[in-house]
Design a protein around this motif. Structure first.
Motif, PDB file in Angstrom:
ATOM      1  N   ASP A 193       0.821  -1.209   0.000  1.00  0.00           N
ATOM      2  CA  ASP A 193       0.000   0.000   0.000  1.00  0.00           C
ATOM      3  C   ASP A 193       0.860   1.265   0.000  1.00  0.00           C
ATOM      4  OD1 ASP A 193      -2.618   1.274   0.173  1.00  0.00           O
ATOM      5  OD2 ASP A 193      -2.004   1.875   2.187  1.00  0.00           O
ATOM      6  N   GLU A 194       2.000   1.220   0.675  1.00  0.00           N
ATOM      7  CA  GLU A 194       2.853   2.399   0.832  1.00  0.00           C
ATOM      8  C   GLU A 194       3.864   2.574  -0.296  1.00  0.00           C
ATOM      9  OE1 GLU A 194       3.331   4.960   3.430  1.00  0.00           O
ATOM     10  OE2 GLU A 194       1.221   4.394   3.559  1.00  0.00           O
ATOM     11  N   VAL A 195       4.215   1.502  -0.995  1.00  0.00           N
ATOM     12  CA  VAL A 195       5.333   1.547  -1.943  1.00  0.00           C
ATOM     13  C   VAL A 195       5.127   2.570  -3.055  1.00  0.00           C
ATOM     14  CG1 VAL A 195       4.499  -0.281  -3.503  1.00  0.00           C
ATOM     15  CG2 VAL A 195       6.978   0.069  -3.180  1.00  0.00           C
ATOM     16  N   LYS A 196       3.883   2.895  -3.374  1.00  0.00           N
ATOM     17  CA  LYS A 196       3.624   3.876  -4.438  1.00  0.00           C
ATOM     18  C   LYS A 196       4.182   5.251  -4.098  1.00  0.00           C
ATOM     19  CE  LYS A 196      -1.091   4.746  -2.694  1.00  0.00           C
ATOM     20  NZ  LYS A 196      -1.152   3.537  -1.819  1.00  0.00           N
ATOM     21  N   PHE A 197       4.406   5.516  -2.810  1.00  0.00           N
ATOM     22  CA  PHE A 197       4.922   6.813  -2.390  1.00  0.00           C
ATOM     23  C   PHE A 197       6.450   6.819  -2.243  1.00  0.00           C
ATOM     24  CE2 PHE A 197       0.635   6.635  -0.288  1.00  0.00           C
ATOM     25  CZ  PHE A 197       0.008   7.505  -1.158  1.00  0.00           C
ATOM     26  N   PHE A 198       7.101   5.675  -2.401  1.00  0.00           N
ATOM     27  CA  PHE A 198       8.542   5.581  -2.196  1.00  0.00           C
ATOM     28  C   PHE A 198       9.290   6.333  -3.299  1.00  0.00           C
ATOM     29  CE2 PHE A 198       8.891   1.348   0.371  1.00  0.00           C
ATOM     30  CZ  PHE A 198       7.938   1.808   1.251  1.00  0.00           C
ATOM     31  N   THR A 199      10.269   7.134  -2.896  1.00  0.00           N
ATOM     32  CA  THR A 199      11.134   7.789  -3.868  1.00  0.00           C
ATOM     33  C   THR A 199      12.308   6.871  -4.212  1.00  0.00           C
ATOM     34  OG1 THR A 199      12.525   8.806  -2.168  1.00  0.00           O
ATOM     35  CG2 THR A 199      10.562  10.038  -2.883  1.00  0.00           C
ATOM     36  N   ASP A 200      12.947   7.146  -5.343  1.00  0.00           N
ATOM     37  CA  ASP A 200      14.139   6.376  -5.713  1.00  0.00           C
ATOM     38  C   ASP A 200      15.199   6.488  -4.634  1.00  0.00           C
ATOM     39  OD1 ASP A 200      12.984   5.612  -8.104  1.00  0.00           O
ATOM     40  OD2 ASP A 200      13.916   7.214  -9.274  1.00  0.00           O
ATOM     41  N   THR A 201      15.327   7.686  -4.073  1.00  0.00           N
ATOM     42  CA  THR A 201      16.336   7.901  -3.020  1.00  0.00           C
ATOM     43  C   THR A 201      16.067   7.014  -1.824  1.00  0.00           C
ATOM     44  OG1 THR A 201      16.633  10.196  -3.716  1.00  0.00           O
ATOM     45  CG2 THR A 201      17.395   9.614  -1.514  1.00  0.00           C
ATOM     46  N   PHE A 202      14.812   6.955  -1.368  1.00  0.00           N
ATOM     47  CA  PHE A 202      14.467   6.122  -0.214  1.00  0.00           C
ATOM     48  C   PHE A 202      14.728   4.646  -0.503  1.00  0.00           C
ATOM     49  CE2 PHE A 202      11.624   8.346   3.074  1.00  0.00           C
ATOM     50  CZ  PHE A 202      12.412   9.476   3.033  1.00  0.00           C
ATOM     51  N   ILE A 203      14.385   4.223  -1.712  1.00  0.00           N
ATOM     52  CA  ILE A 203      14.600   2.817  -2.058  1.00  0.00           C
ATOM     53  C   ILE A 203      16.082   2.477  -2.011  1.00  0.00           C
ATOM     54  CG2 ILE A 203      14.451   1.125  -3.934  1.00  0.00           C
ATOM     55  CD1 ILE A 203      11.817   2.526  -4.767  1.00  0.00           C
ATOM     56  N   ILE A 204      16.919   3.363  -2.559  1.00  0.00           N
ATOM     57  CA  ILE A 204      18.369   3.101  -2.575  1.00  0.00           C
ATOM     58  C   ILE A 204      18.973   3.254  -1.178  1.00  0.00           C
ATOM     59  CG2 ILE A 204      20.584   3.930  -3.462  1.00  0.00           C
ATOM     60  CD1 ILE A 204      19.045   4.821  -5.998  1.00  0.00           C
ATOM     61  N   MET A 205      18.591   4.324  -0.482  1.00  0.00           N
ATOM     62  CA  MET A 205      19.190   4.611   0.815  1.00  0.00           C
ATOM     63  C   MET A 205      18.821   3.597   1.883  1.00  0.00           C
ATOM     64  SD  MET A 205      18.857   8.756   1.252  1.00  0.00           S
ATOM     65  CE  MET A 205      19.327   8.673   2.981  1.00  0.00           C
ATOM     66  N   TYR A 206      17.567   3.159   1.857  1.00  0.00           N
ATOM     67  CA  TYR A 206      17.058   2.342   2.962  1.00  0.00           C
ATOM     68  C   TYR A 206      16.693   0.913   2.558  1.00  0.00           C
ATOM     69  CZ  TYR A 206      16.438   7.038   4.932  1.00  0.00           C
ATOM     70  OH  TYR A 206      16.629   8.322   5.364  1.00  0.00           O
ATOM     71  N   TRP A 207      15.802   0.780   1.591  1.00  0.00           N
ATOM     72  CA  TRP A 207      15.180  -0.511   1.365  1.00  0.00           C
ATOM     73  C   TRP A 207      16.109  -1.533   0.726  1.00  0.00           C
ATOM     74  CZ3 TRP A 207      10.861  -1.858   3.689  1.00  0.00           C
ATOM     75  CH2 TRP A 207      10.069  -0.843   4.211  1.00  0.00           C
ATOM     76  N   ILE A 208      16.910  -1.130  -0.229  1.00  0.00           N
ATOM     77  CA  ILE A 208      17.845  -2.080  -0.845  1.00  0.00           C
ATOM     78  C   ILE A 208      18.864  -2.573   0.175  1.00  0.00           C
ATOM     79  CG2 ILE A 208      19.601  -2.386  -2.641  1.00  0.00           C
ATOM     80  CD1 ILE A 208      16.703  -2.166  -3.668  1.00  0.00           C
ATOM     81  N   ARG A 209      19.282  -1.681   1.071  1.00  0.00           N
ATOM     82  CA  ARG A 209      20.245  -2.090   2.104  1.00  0.00           C
ATOM     83  C   ARG A 209      19.622  -3.073   3.090  1.00  0.00           C
ATOM     84  NH1 ARG A 209      25.019   0.038   1.882  1.00  0.00           N
ATOM     85  NH2 ARG A 209      25.497  -0.854   3.915  1.00  0.00           N
ATOM     86  N   ILE A 210      18.328  -2.907   3.365  1.00  0.00           N
ATOM     87  CA  ILE A 210      17.652  -3.869   4.247  1.00  0.00           C
ATOM     88  C   ILE A 210      17.630  -5.239   3.573  1.00  0.00           C
ATOM     89  CG2 ILE A 210      15.458  -4.496   5.332  1.00  0.00           C
ATOM     90  CD1 ILE A 210      14.892  -1.469   5.590  1.00  0.00           C
ATOM     91  N   GLN A 211      17.319  -5.264   2.278  1.00  0.00           N
ATOM     92  CA  GLN A 211      17.342  -6.539   1.551  1.00  0.00           C
ATOM     93  C   GLN A 211      18.732  -7.174   1.582  1.00  0.00           C
ATOM     94  OE1 GLN A 211      15.683  -5.295  -2.298  1.00  0.00           O
ATOM     95  NE2 GLN A 211      13.924  -6.651  -1.947  1.00  0.00           N
TER      96      GLN A 211
END
Length: 419
Positions: free
Chosen positions: A344-362
């Motif tokens: 539900d929230e992913v539509k609001f994710f910016t590229d910066t947030f994905i790179i800075m936070y989410w990819i590192r969590i993965q």
């Protein structure tokens, strides 16, 4: 010439009120009262006016610079006055598409000094960043400074502030530390939307995030740090040098701030957010102490659904820990809950947030695969394609909200035509 004049600094026991007037066309950026205040849980009546003027100057000086205006005040601390040019240059380096000009006129520059009696104060929200800094400096027995800057022209009851305050006071008691509690309207007396309308495209950032919040939060703590003779105020980093972003709270800005005999230190900038999750869970999983990480700063409790909650929950899972042990009240079907919330929230994710936070969590979850206790989360999250899922979520959102979106666009266009 546009100018802001600080007319009065009125101190009454634990409160200071700033009343100012404006010349030129700057009034559109301020609430009509032209009033800012700070209220402390200490009597501040003995603090020099030159030190008490620091918070007001800090809140408006970025606006002075980007509008090429002047601020006029009666007195100002010399250490702070002398550091302003370095702060301006730090902002200029960060925002190269706009020129930082403007000036400050002070009737009397006052040299204030003290011999430090406390090594440290820590700006403490109870969030992940603040907890990381606390763990790193706890041997300094820091004064814990907690703030709420979202009142309007005066203090009104806030469930969020009461929850923040209670959490900070309980935390302080556990570690035998003193609390400084500060309330203000520094987040509301300036009309941020008006500044954003004119400058966000030039800055590539918003007023609050890009220019305001760091100076506002730090400067509110300076009068208390001066009164209690604190050598250094620590502010926890929000970002990391691995991903350079514009932000009002940055080491190039914060570390330049000086007051009397005191200084500021922007802490843990070398750590990524996932590194900080590891610092916190390593500390608390190895001790008998418990902790609630406060993530939703405008809610009484963590909602466990927003982007910030979700990235912290996933970060804790990636470190092999249970988010329920860190202040996240998740249901038994944790995997289903966070997957639904993420989609539900992913539509609001910016590229910066994905790179800075989410990819590192993965990456951390893959690296720590054998220690992750939630195997059902591993099954789907470890290969979650953020770009694809974001496109799908955006398409669904636009189809579902087509008519409300069209109505809003038409309304905005009509309003602009008749403005």
């Amino acid at each position: 010439m546009n100018s802001i004049i600080l007319d009065q600094v009125v101190v009454n026991n634990n409160r200071v009120d700033y009343f100012f007037s404006i010349k030129g066309n700057l009034q559109k950026y301020f609430k009509k009262e032209n009033h800012m205040f700070l209220e402390y849980n200490y009597n501040i009546s003995g603090i020099p006016k030159s030190v008490l003027s620091i918070p007001f100057v800090s809140n408006v000086i970025p606006l002075i610079w980007i509008t090429d205006s002047t601020i006029q005040i009666d007195q100002l601390d010399k250490s702070f006055h002398d550091c302003l040019n370095n702060i301006k240059m730090a902002y200029q380096d960060m925002f190269s598409k706009i020129e930082f000009k403007g000036s400050i006129v002070v009737n009397k520059i006052v040299t204030n000094t003290f011999i430090p009696e406390r090594e440290a104060a820590s700006l403490f929200s109870g969030g992940l960043d603040a907890l990381t800094t606390f763990i790193r400096i706890k041997d300094k027995n820091p004064l814990l400074i907690t703030e709420y800057g979202w009142h309007e022209n005066d203090i009104k009851y806030s469930d969020v502030w009461e929850a923040d305050k209670e959490n900070a006071v309980i935390f302080g008691k556990i570690y035998g530390l003193e609390n400084s509690l500060i309330q203000s309207n520094y987040g509301t007396f300036i009309i941020a939307t008006e500044i954003n309308r004119e400058y966000s495209n030039k800055l590539g950032d918003s007023w609050w995030h890009g220019l305001h919040h760091g100076l506002a939060i730090i400067s509110a703590a300076i009068p208390i740090a001066y009164m209690l003779k604190v050598k250094c105020i620590y502010i926890a980093s929000s970002n990391s040098p691995l991903y350079k972003v514009t932000c009002a709270s940055d080491p190039t800005v914060d570390n330049e701030i000086k007051f009397a005999s005191g200084m500021i230190f922007h802490d843990a900038y070398e750590l990524t957010r996932q590194d900080k999750v590891k610092v916190v869970v390593d500390y608390y999983s190895g001790s008998k102490e418990s902790v609630d990480i406060r993530v939703c700063f405008k809610n009484e409790e963590n909602c466990c659904k927003c982007e910030k909650c979700l990235r912290t929950i996933f970060g804790i899972v990636a470190e092999g820990e249970n988010p329920n042990d860190y202040g996240f009240a998740l249901p038994n079907n944790i995997s289903e809950h966070i997957k639904t919330s993420l989609n539900d929230e992913v539509k609001f994710f910016t590229d910066t947030f994905i790179i800075m936070y989410w990819i590192r969590i993965q990456h951390r979850m893959k690296e720590n695969y054998n220690n992750v206790m939630y195997r059902d989360i591993l099954d789907w999250f470890i290969d979650y394609d953020f770009a694809t899922e974001r496109k799908k979520a955006l398409l669904k959102y636009r189809v579902t909200n087509l008519f409300p979106i069209l109505k809003r666009k038409i309304t905005n266009k009509v309003n602009r035509m008749f403005a």
